[in-house]
Design an enzyme around this catalytic site. Sequence first.
Site, PDB file in Angstrom:
ATOM      1  N   LYS A 107       0.856  -0.924   0.137  1.00 32.99           N
ATOM      2  CA  LYS A 107       0.060  -0.018   0.175  1.00 32.99           C
ATOM      3  C   LYS A 107       0.935   1.223  -0.122  1.00 32.99           C
ATOM      4  CE  LYS A 107      -4.185  -2.330   1.699  1.00 32.99           C
ATOM      5  NZ  LYS A 107      -3.761  -3.378   1.945  1.00 32.99           N
TER       6      LYS A 107
HETATM    7  C1  PLP Z   1      -4.354  -4.590   1.215  1.00 29.38           C
HETATM    8  C2  PLP Z   1      -3.644  -5.620   1.114  1.00 29.38           C
HETATM    9  C3  PLP Z   1      -3.980  -6.919   0.186  1.00 29.38           C
HETATM   10  C4  PLP Z   1      -4.954  -6.588  -0.790  1.00 29.38           C
HETATM   11  O1  PLP Z   1      -4.970  -5.787  -1.904  1.00 29.38           O
HETATM   12  P1  PLP Z   1      -6.311  -4.987  -2.306  1.00 29.38           P
HETATM   13  O2  PLP Z   1      -5.822  -3.934  -3.106  1.00 29.38           O
HETATM   14  O3  PLP Z   1      -7.241  -4.698  -1.270  1.00 29.38           O
HETATM   15  O4  PLP Z   1      -6.960  -6.345  -3.288  1.00 29.38           O
HETATM   16  C5  PLP Z   1      -3.017  -7.903  -0.001  1.00 29.38           C
HETATM   17  N1  PLP Z   1      -1.977  -7.900   0.792  1.00 29.38           N
HETATM   18  C6  PLP Z   1      -1.524  -7.109   1.695  1.00 29.38           C
HETATM   19  C7  PLP Z   1      -0.440  -7.287   2.606  1.00 29.38           C
HETATM   20  C8  PLP Z   1      -2.457  -5.977   1.706  1.00 29.38           C
HETATM   21  O5  PLP Z   1      -1.893  -4.933   2.751  1.00 29.38           O
END
Ligand code: PLP
Length: 466
Positions: free
Chosen positions: A112
């Site tokens: 993120k």
């Molecule tokens: C947020 C997250 C996901 C999922 O990603 P999306 O964009 O919500 O599908 C997968 N793995 C980790 C470690 C995350 O923080």
Amino acid sequence: MSYHSTRGRSPALAFDDVLLAGLARDGGLYLPEQWPHFSKEDLASFAGLPYAQLAVRVMRPFLDGTIAEDDFAALVAETYAGFDHAAVAPLRQLGRNDWLLELFHGPTLAFKDYALQLLGRLFDHVLTKKGQRVTIVGATSGDTGSAAIEACRDRASVDIVILHPKGRTSEVQRRQMTTVTSTNVRNIAVEGTFDDCQDMVKAMFNDQPFRDQLHLSAVNSINWARIMAQIVYYVAAGTALGAPHRAISFAVPTGNFGNVYAAFAARRMGLPISQLVVGSNSNDILARFFETGTMSMAEVVPTLSPSMDIQVSSNFERYLFDLFGEDGTRVADFMERFRRDRQFEVGETMLAGINRLVQGYRLNDLATTEAIRQLYQETGELLDPHSAIGVAAGRARRRDETTPMVALATAHPAKFPDAVEAATGIRPALPQRLSDLFERPERYDVLPNDLETVKDYVRQVARVNA
Ligand SMILES: *Cc1c(COP(=O)(O)O)cnc(C)c1O
């Protein structure tokens, strides 16, 4: 370029307004009205560019003049200079045509950061230019709050207040949030559950006068700019592995569908992607949809991969909009029916079309642990539970051994040390940048599970009125 809503009933907006708005007023999500397209020559010229330069090339067409190009290039350079790896998003080879794209070299060790670090800077830039301020309010069960806090810390036009359930996050998770003691960051430990925190945030957004007075805003995954920033690493990985001359496949551990939607976007812009594998944990609503064409709501169960413990993936609406030929009325009807019936299905023909590109695969906790163990034995890599689901799903569903399959590693193993240790016997160490996390001073305020108390607190700390 302007942006339209997936429900077709909001006015088109320019990039800077879409950035600040997040959700459209008709409840839909914003998407570009015209998609930029990269020719084969463009893609070939991307190979070997430093990440920040590639990022500017990929994102520039989406801004359409709302941010000066030099300013944007400076923001992007500053964003990725703060990452821990020279390549920013390095590829690691696991086997023949079997690759891992490491997306955990940002400040909070999860993918993120790649979008949020830029989003915080874009917010600040646009708000300063408009002479406005915002108050960002959010709730976290622990795993995603720190990425938002790190994105907004020390931004002059932004205050951020994050609610977490007191005593119900891991110590690493809490400390990643509460050791950020910048003046514009506030952590509230609520004497309640995550649902209580989330309900209070929703109530604050639903209180229109409160929302207007404090210029409430969110940095959640429906924000278009997050998708935009995530397109970059698909293009980076694809061109590094031979695109446009060679097709690439990706496997993505999926929760809100934002990360995987960015892959569809990259493909639409010209990147030759031949297969997309969507990995799920036991909350497998998406895996079931891609198998059966039926999407039906179920209860969320907690798993080893908490960032994917999601019932309804908000970004799926963007994908529906594309599937339905950008017919906003049809999407709005569909969403309405889904809310009423808690289920919908697409016909066999549409599912067959979808499956030409996309497959889903699920791993329960047992299978996830087994995948972590097996990948460690075979490759020496320690993978966090989310990343292991990506790799295992890609291996299980790949159609073509001659096309590189790139699995996205979305978190550093040290973010989920208990699961990794249980599977391998090895407790992954925090990287250097966080090695003194347990010595840093913490700051947070404990508040009762009471909406009015929390609202008063937000009124006091927000500087919109100052
Ligand atoms: C947020 C997250 C996901 C999922 O990603 P999306 O964009 O919500 O599908 C997968 N793995 C980790 C470690 C995350 O923080």
